[in-house]
Scaffold this active site. Sequence first.
Site, PDB file in Angstrom:
ATOM      1  N   LYS A  73       0.820  -1.226   0.000  1.00 49.62           N
ATOM      2  CA  LYS A  73       0.000   0.000   0.000  1.00 49.62           C
ATOM      3  C   LYS A  73       0.844   1.261   0.000  1.00 49.62           C
ATOM      4  O   LYS A  73       0.611   2.168  -0.784  1.00 49.62           O
ATOM      5  CB  LYS A  73      -0.898   0.021   1.253  1.00 49.62           C
ATOM      6  CG  LYS A  73      -2.297  -0.421   1.036  1.00 49.62           C
ATOM      7  CD  LYS A  73      -3.249  -0.015   2.120  1.00 49.62           C
ATOM      8  CE  LYS A  73      -2.706  -0.015   3.512  1.00 49.62           C
ATOM      9  NZ  LYS A  73      -2.426  -1.326   4.071  1.00 49.62           N
ATOM     10  N   THR A  75       4.024   1.715  -0.772  1.00 48.31           N
ATOM     11  CA  THR A  75       4.798   1.820  -2.012  1.00 48.31           C
ATOM     12  C   THR A  75       3.918   2.328  -3.153  1.00 48.31           C
ATOM     13  O   THR A  75       4.329   3.184  -3.940  1.00 48.31           O
ATOM     14  CB  THR A  75       5.392   0.446  -2.373  1.00 48.31           C
ATOM     15  OG1 THR A  75       6.116  -0.053  -1.253  1.00 48.31           O
ATOM     16  CG2 THR A  75       6.330   0.549  -3.558  1.00 48.31           C
ATOM     17  N   ARG A  96       1.408   7.872   7.188  1.00 53.48           N
ATOM     18  CA  ARG A  96       1.658   7.732   8.625  1.00 53.48           C
ATOM     19  C   ARG A  96       3.156   7.649   8.903  1.00 53.48           C
ATOM     20  O   ARG A  96       3.946   7.262   8.044  1.00 53.48           O
ATOM     21  CB  ARG A  96       0.999   6.456   9.162  1.00 53.48           C
ATOM     22  CG  ARG A  96      -0.517   6.511   9.215  1.00 53.48           C
ATOM     23  CD  ARG A  96      -1.090   5.198   9.699  1.00 53.48           C
ATOM     24  NE  ARG A  96      -0.891   4.138   8.733  1.00 53.48           N
ATOM     25  CZ  ARG A  96      -1.145   2.851   8.974  1.00 53.48           C
ATOM     26  NH1 ARG A  96      -1.580   2.477  10.164  1.00 53.48           N
ATOM     27  NH2 ARG A  96      -0.962   1.944   8.041  1.00 53.48           N
ATOM     28  N   LYS A 107       8.345  -6.368  11.031  1.00 53.04           N
ATOM     29  CA  LYS A 107       7.740  -5.743   9.855  1.00 53.04           C
ATOM     30  C   LYS A 107       8.728  -4.888   9.063  1.00 53.04           C
ATOM     31  O   LYS A 107       8.666  -4.794   7.842  1.00 53.04           O
ATOM     32  CB  LYS A 107       6.546  -4.884  10.288  1.00 53.04           C
ATOM     33  CG  LYS A 107       5.827  -4.173   9.153  1.00 53.04           C
ATOM     34  CD  LYS A 107       4.633  -3.395   9.691  1.00 53.04           C
ATOM     35  CE  LYS A 107       3.905  -2.667   8.562  1.00 53.04           C
ATOM     36  NZ  LYS A 107       4.673  -1.544   8.036  1.00 53.04           N
ATOM     37  N   ALA A 275      -3.789   0.506  13.335  1.00 48.42           N
ATOM     38  CA  ALA A 275      -4.890   0.305  12.398  1.00 48.42           C
ATOM     39  C   ALA A 275      -5.937  -0.661  12.945  1.00 48.42           C
ATOM     40  O   ALA A 275      -6.923  -0.928  12.275  1.00 48.42           O
ATOM     41  CB  ALA A 275      -4.354  -0.211  11.069  1.00 48.42           C
ATOM     42  N   PHE A 303      -4.210  -1.699   6.803  1.00 50.60           N
ATOM     43  CA  PHE A 303      -4.813  -3.002   6.540  1.00 50.60           C
ATOM     44  C   PHE A 303      -5.677  -2.989   5.275  1.00 50.60           C
ATOM     45  O   PHE A 303      -5.569  -2.108   4.438  1.00 50.60           O
ATOM     46  CB  PHE A 303      -5.619  -3.496   7.741  1.00 50.60           C
ATOM     47  CG  PHE A 303      -4.800  -3.752   8.982  1.00 50.60           C
ATOM     48  CD1 PHE A 303      -3.507  -4.263   8.891  1.00 50.60           C
ATOM     49  CD2 PHE A 303      -5.315  -3.500  10.237  1.00 50.60           C
ATOM     50  CE1 PHE A 303      -2.757  -4.510  10.038  1.00 50.60           C
ATOM     51  CE2 PHE A 303      -4.566  -3.741  11.390  1.00 50.60           C
ATOM     52  CZ  PHE A 303      -3.292  -4.251  11.281  1.00 50.60           C
ATOM     53  N   PHE A 383       5.090  -8.171  -9.326  1.00 49.47           N
ATOM     54  CA  PHE A 383       6.262  -8.930  -8.918  1.00 49.47           C
ATOM     55  C   PHE A 383       6.827  -9.635 -10.151  1.00 49.47           C
ATOM     56  O   PHE A 383       6.093  -9.919 -11.116  1.00 49.47           O
ATOM     57  CB  PHE A 383       5.889  -9.967  -7.843  1.00 49.47           C
ATOM     58  CG  PHE A 383       5.771  -9.399  -6.459  1.00 49.47           C
ATOM     59  CD1 PHE A 383       6.706  -9.704  -5.481  1.00 49.47           C
ATOM     60  CD2 PHE A 383       4.728  -8.551  -6.131  1.00 49.47           C
ATOM     61  CE1 PHE A 383       6.604  -9.185  -4.195  1.00 49.47           C
ATOM     62  CE2 PHE A 383       4.606  -8.017  -4.854  1.00 49.47           C
ATOM     63  CZ  PHE A 383       5.552  -8.336  -3.878  1.00 49.47           C
ATOM     64  N   TRP A 411       7.762  -0.031  -8.037  1.00 46.70           N
ATOM     65  CA  TRP A 411       8.879  -0.498  -7.206  1.00 46.70           C
ATOM     66  C   TRP A 411      10.186  -0.450  -8.006  1.00 46.70           C
ATOM     67  O   TRP A 411      11.215  -0.013  -7.489  1.00 46.70           O
ATOM     68  CB  TRP A 411       8.614  -1.928  -6.708  1.00 46.70           C
ATOM     69  CG  TRP A 411       9.619  -2.374  -5.680  1.00 46.70           C
ATOM     70  CD1 TRP A 411       9.568  -2.188  -4.329  1.00 46.70           C
ATOM     71  CD2 TRP A 411      10.851  -3.060  -5.945  1.00 46.70           C
ATOM     72  NE1 TRP A 411      10.695  -2.722  -3.735  1.00 46.70           N
ATOM     73  CE2 TRP A 411      11.502  -3.267  -4.699  1.00 46.70           C
ATOM     74  CE3 TRP A 411      11.473  -3.529  -7.107  1.00 46.70           C
ATOM     75  CZ2 TRP A 411      12.731  -3.920  -4.589  1.00 46.70           C
ATOM     76  CZ3 TRP A 411      12.708  -4.172  -6.998  1.00 46.70           C
ATOM     77  CH2 TRP A 411      13.313  -4.366  -5.749  1.00 46.70           C
TER      78      TRP A 411
END
Length: 558
Positions: A73, A75, A96, A107, A275, A303, A383, A411
């Site tokens: 999210k 990224t 955030r 994480k 969250a 989330f 990906f 990315w």
Amino acid sequence: MSQGSDIEIARRAKLKPITDVAAKFGIPADALIPYGWTKAKVSAQYLDSIQSFSNGHLILVTAISPTPAGEGKTTTTVGLGDGLNRIGKKAIMALREPSLGPCFGMKGGAAGGGYAQVVPMEDINLHFTGDFHAITSAHNLLSALIDNHIYWGNALGIDQRRVGWKRVLDMNDRALRSIVNSLGGVSNGFPREDGFDITVASEVMAILCLAKDLKDLETRLGNIIVAYTRDKKPIRARDLKADGAMTVLLKDALQPNLVQTLENNPVFIHGGPFANIAHGCNSVLATTTALKLADYVVTEAGFGADLGAEKFFDIKCRKAGIAPSAVVIVATVRALKMHGGVAKDDLKAENAAAVAKGCENLKRHIENVNKFGVPAVVAVNKFVTDTDAEIAEVQKAAESMGTKAFLCTHWSDGGKGTEDLAHHVVKVIDEGKANFKPLYPAEMKLRDKVKTIATEIYRAADIACDASVETQFKDFEAAGFGHFPVCMAKTQYSFSTDPNKRGAPTGHIVPIRELRLAAGAEFIVVVTGEIMTMPGLPKVPSADSIRLDDKGLIQGLF
């Protein structure tokens, strides 16, 4: 572009002075409070001066139900913001702040990844401008004042068994979840059970992120209910005369932080409420400021859309008086395969049928977002293992719901990799189809609000409440809190309360374990399972690999 770890890519970036980044959007140098040359706070006086400006368009980035395969999210939020600027639009991102606990735990950081990053990455992921430290201090000042009041005679009649205000620390530390304080004799006070939450779970964090200005902040802080008397009369922070001093500690923290992407576009990074136990969005002040300065503001919510987007709509948008013009739902082929029943170790093998099955989760989220009157677009975060056949299944699923899915390579390619998505989002906004409305009216009964979310968003058959929870609903309404929105605390991994039920389950029952009143933040937390407000470290924490090299550079941070 040449690759490397996120931190290596960030170090190769050519950052501009933050005054130059701000100037592109009309923010004068004297409106900035610099923290070095690459980050700054925007002054409260400047925020006041732009209130007459018209608002730009708000774009929410949310996601399918998260899986261990990852969605991306943040990224995608950064990539889309850069993409909008690349196609000639004036766009700012609002994110955030990361918590230290996850950075040193499992994480990792939260500043994007690859060529869709916010920099300076090390600063953002570590101490940044000290906002979290200020929140920790303000929260713990209130904790100290509670025990100090009890020590000096307890004139308010606080029942030590009914003190609900824990202490906080911005670190994962399971040993502090449940403690006994004030041990060591008479001079140390009266022993009682206590505990620590992580700072991002503090109600002070939620309040800072919902406050509109310093006056509103002080009022909300004063409204915090910290304990009850023996006859169950609430004791507020205001009763302990804590609100003024807490506001002083938070006066600088309330001002939004300005940084930049790798492509030198502006980003507000401010606040970071959990969250789950809270609403999981960046601060209202950062978002509303960005809306005054840009034509498009890209923000995210924690989330999947069933939690993050719902809270963004029903809590943040309602409280701030803002309305989104479009929603981008992030999905990965890998995650959709997991929703389709594929094990994590088997994700590299092509399985278009599993993707098609997993797309039931994506379709549910699209349908839910549309219930709020906001058009949704799908971003497929690419990906290298994704195949054409698998991507085609996602695009087919999106089209079956009346929208489109766009392959995004931010990315590896930065903003260039989201240009198609950016063009389409602008087109959707220009069509003017957004007609935002919350899911439920403020005057609806609290229990009915919870049932509405459970049945409309989670597709549950019903909610289940024991007698004590039913009493809590009635007591909170009798005490004047019935107009508050509800903040659902549920597993993020499923529409149900069972994290193992992936895809799009229906007909389940949502058990309500307890209600928690956040009187300062002005919402009711509805707990549907075990909620971890102080995480522990994994067996091999990220901290094991974080160090300084011979040149004084940080290694191991990601």
